[in-house]
Design an enzyme around this catalytic site. Structure first.
Site, PDB file in Angstrom:
ATOM      1  N   GLU A 114       1.529   3.038  -8.945  1.00 56.88           N
ATOM      2  CA  GLU A 114       2.645   3.551  -9.716  1.00 56.88           C
ATOM      3  C   GLU A 114       3.910   3.534  -8.855  1.00 56.88           C
ATOM      4  O   GLU A 114       3.831   3.398  -7.627  1.00 56.88           O
ATOM      5  CB  GLU A 114       2.351   4.972 -10.196  1.00 56.88           C
ATOM      6  CG  GLU A 114       1.145   5.053 -11.118  1.00 56.88           C
ATOM      7  CD  GLU A 114       0.926   6.442 -11.688  1.00 56.88           C
ATOM      8  OE1 GLU A 114       1.724   7.355 -11.373  1.00 56.88           O
ATOM      9  OE2 GLU A 114      -0.046   6.621 -12.452  1.00 56.88           O
ATOM     10  N   ALA A 123       3.349   6.185  -6.422  1.00 56.03           N
ATOM     11  CA  ALA A 123       1.966   6.363  -5.963  1.00 56.03           C
ATOM     12  C   ALA A 123       1.367   5.007  -5.645  1.00 56.03           C
ATOM     13  O   ALA A 123       0.711   4.386  -6.476  1.00 56.03           O
ATOM     14  CB  ALA A 123       1.125   7.080  -7.020  1.00 56.03           C
ATOM     15  N   ARG A 125     -11.915  -4.330   1.308  1.00 55.13           N
ATOM     16  CA  ARG A 125     -10.827  -4.904   2.095  1.00 55.13           C
ATOM     17  C   ARG A 125     -11.158  -6.231   2.763  1.00 55.13           C
ATOM     18  O   ARG A 125     -10.260  -7.062   2.938  1.00 55.13           O
ATOM     19  CB  ARG A 125     -10.343  -3.874   3.125  1.00 55.13           C
ATOM     20  CG  ARG A 125      -9.507  -2.803   2.456  1.00 55.13           C
ATOM     21  CD  ARG A 125      -9.134  -1.645   3.330  1.00 55.13           C
ATOM     22  NE  ARG A 125      -8.225  -0.770   2.584  1.00 55.13           N
ATOM     23  CZ  ARG A 125      -8.081   0.529   2.806  1.00 55.13           C
ATOM     24  NH1 ARG A 125      -8.814   1.107   3.738  1.00 55.13           N
ATOM     25  NH2 ARG A 125      -7.239   1.234   2.089  1.00 55.13           N
ATOM     26  N   GLN A 171       7.692 -22.940  13.043  1.00 54.32           N
ATOM     27  CA  GLN A 171       8.341 -23.246  14.323  1.00 54.32           C
ATOM     28  C   GLN A 171       7.921 -24.624  14.832  1.00 54.32           C
ATOM     29  O   GLN A 171       8.734 -25.387  15.347  1.00 54.32           O
ATOM     30  CB  GLN A 171       7.991 -22.171  15.350  1.00 54.32           C
ATOM     31  CG  GLN A 171       8.840 -22.206  16.606  1.00 54.32           C
ATOM     32  CD  GLN A 171      10.281 -21.808  16.329  1.00 54.32           C
ATOM     33  OE1 GLN A 171      10.566 -21.081  15.386  1.00 54.32           O
ATOM     34  NE2 GLN A 171      11.204 -22.297  17.149  1.00 54.32           N
ATOM     35  N   GLY A 206      12.888 -27.948  11.765  1.00 54.20           N
ATOM     36  CA  GLY A 206      13.700 -27.943  10.555  1.00 54.20           C
ATOM     37  C   GLY A 206      12.912 -28.307   9.321  1.00 54.20           C
ATOM     38  O   GLY A 206      13.141 -27.777   8.232  1.00 54.20           O
ATOM     39  N   GLU A 214      -3.416  -3.758  -1.138  1.00 50.66           N
ATOM     40  CA  GLU A 214      -4.740  -3.243  -0.739  1.00 50.66           C
ATOM     41  C   GLU A 214      -4.635  -2.389   0.526  1.00 50.66           C
ATOM     42  O   GLU A 214      -5.537  -2.346   1.357  1.00 50.66           O
ATOM     43  CB  GLU A 214      -5.734  -4.392  -0.533  1.00 50.66           C
ATOM     44  CG  GLU A 214      -7.191  -3.969  -0.414  1.00 50.66           C
ATOM     45  CD  GLU A 214      -7.830  -3.579  -1.733  1.00 50.66           C
ATOM     46  OE1 GLU A 214      -8.918  -2.972  -1.714  1.00 50.66           O
ATOM     47  OE2 GLU A 214      -7.241  -3.877  -2.785  1.00 50.66           O
ATOM     48  N   THR A 238      -1.287  -1.064   3.189  1.00 51.22           N
ATOM     49  CA  THR A 238      -0.429  -1.711   4.175  1.00 51.22           C
ATOM     50  C   THR A 238      -1.097  -1.732   5.547  1.00 51.22           C
ATOM     51  O   THR A 238      -2.070  -1.010   5.796  1.00 51.22           O
ATOM     52  CB  THR A 238       0.913  -0.966   4.296  1.00 51.22           C
ATOM     53  OG1 THR A 238       0.652   0.361   4.805  1.00 51.22           O
ATOM     54  CG2 THR A 238       1.615  -0.858   2.946  1.00 51.22           C
TER      55      THR A 238
END
Length: 408
Positions: free
Chosen positions: A131, A134, A267, A361, A365, A388, A390
């Site tokens: 939410e 939350a 996880r 890197q 470019g 899931e 931080t």
């Protein structure tokens, strides 16, 4: 003594190679287009359904692999293809698992087929938990479910956010508060059937990465659903709430830690997604370094590049091993005494961010342009340290598990 091996068996290798072929031939060629369009890749999902990848049967087979490696292996290969499209393919599984974990046999048989549809008319489902106020703090959830006993209906009100397939789903699984005094133990899950009045899509998010995966708010305004749509049924809910109240009086930390163990077991799958993205970026960088010449020789001959590639490969392999260990522990019921599930997700997520940045890197470019896929992979990788739980939450869980402090 049982033989120890880290090799996949013949069946697992066959499934891995099949998934890799689909990722290489179907997902990856479509990745740039759907990233730019920022739309659900329905044709790709349909192709996955035709070959049997987009189905409950496939994920059930992988989930019940006795080694625990079926799901992480599948996630790595699909997300190697492209994270956004892969999340569109596996996102329905979040809702399906919610029904499998909490629903009755009748609810499972009724609703899960409607989540997937069939190859000619594919559907998706959404799991709605987070939410606006939350996310990591699930105890702050405000969406309420009130039982109307006279009509045997539940009335849902609130707003969900960050819902994969939110608003476009055929079936929504919504987590709501039924007893605010019990915190997260006072939550229950509900099925919101197709075309239920009062459910609408709110804001669709334009995201930094995983753009092919639809993410939106889900608004619930006096959504009335039959009593039979409470997952597990009311009798089971009432018994669970009564036990939670008794345990809360006796000292609720044991209950909270048991709940956290459920999150720990899920996880590693996210960690496997991150491994797939990191591996893809590493492989692009390796191929580029072997063919790109500067000053008359391939750039991989330069230690500055070669050592980066060595570190990238080492980190990817280490992340996979942590994911496999946690997955094996989960399927065998081994306790995560050092938060091994969070360890795997933390390390794999951070590895994906770092490896994709290193790939850019190495390509220089070219890596910064959309002509090469590492730019997209780098944007996609950012999500793994956020959803899931931080990376900061993972570190908190690990630290408190090691110290014996309660995980709130």
């Amino acid at each position: 003594m049982a033989e120890f091996t880290m090799e996949l068996n013949d069946e697992q290798r066959e499934v891995r190679d099949w998934l890799h072929g689909f990722a290489a031939d179907v997902i990856r060629p479509a990745a740039a287009e759907w990233d730019e369009r920022e739309e659900t890749p329905w044709p790709v999902i349909q192709e996955a359904a035709k070959v049997g990848i987009y189905s409950l049967d496939f994920y059930a087979q992988q989930y019940f692999d006795p080694t625990g490696l079926g799901i992480p292996m599948a996630m790595e290969e699909l997300f190697w293809g492209d994270a956004g499209i892969a999340l569109s393919i596996v996102g329905t599984g979040l809702a399906a698992v919610g029904v499998l974990a909490n629903g009755t046999e009748e609810q499972i048989g009724t609703w899960i087929p409607q989540m997937y549809g069939d190859a000619n008319d594919v559907k998706v489902a959404a799991f709605c938990s987070s939410e606006p106020d939350a996310g990591s703090d699930v105890a702050s959830m405000r969406t309420r479910a009130v039982y109307d006993e006279a009509k045997d209906e539940w009335v849902l009100n609130g707003t969900k956010t960050w819902a994969t397939n939110g608003g476009i789903a055929n079936v929504h699984v919504v987590v709501a508060v039924v007893d605010a005094e019990l915190g997260s133990k006072g939550h229950a899950s509900f099925i919101v059937p197709p075309n239920t009045p009062g459910l609408s899509q709110g804001q669709k998010f334009k995201k930094h990465g995983i753009r092919a995966s639809h993410t939106a708010e889900v608004v619930l305004e006096n959504v009335r659903i039959p009593g039979s749509c409470l997952l597990g049924g009311k009798e089971k809910l009432d018994e669970r709430l009564a036990r939670a109240r008794e345990r809360a009086k006796a000292g609720g930390e044991r209950v909270k830690n048991a709940a956290m163990a459920t999150f720990e077991a899920s996880r590693p799958a996210v960690g496997a997604m991150a491994v797939g993205t990191a591996r893809a970026a590493y492989e692009v960088a390796l191929d580029y370094a072997k063919t790109r010449e500067q000053f008359g020789r391939p750039i991989i001959d330069n230690q500055g590049v070669a050592f980066q590639l060595a570190d990238m490969r080492t980190s990817v392999d280490a992340a996979r091993l942590l994911v496999w260990r946690a997955s094996w522990m989960a399927i065998n019921g081994r306790p995560f005494t050092a938060a091994e599930g969070s360890q795997s997700k933390l390390f794999a997520s951070e590895t994906a961010k770092k490896v994709t940045a290193q790939a850019i890197q190495i390509l220089g470019g070219n890596g910064y342009t959309r002509e090469y896929p590492v730019e997209r992979m780098h944007r996609d990788a950012a999500i793994y340290t956020i959803f899931e739980g931080t990376s900061e939450i993972q570190r908190l869980v690990i630290a408190r598990t090691l110290s014996g402090m309660p995980i709130r």
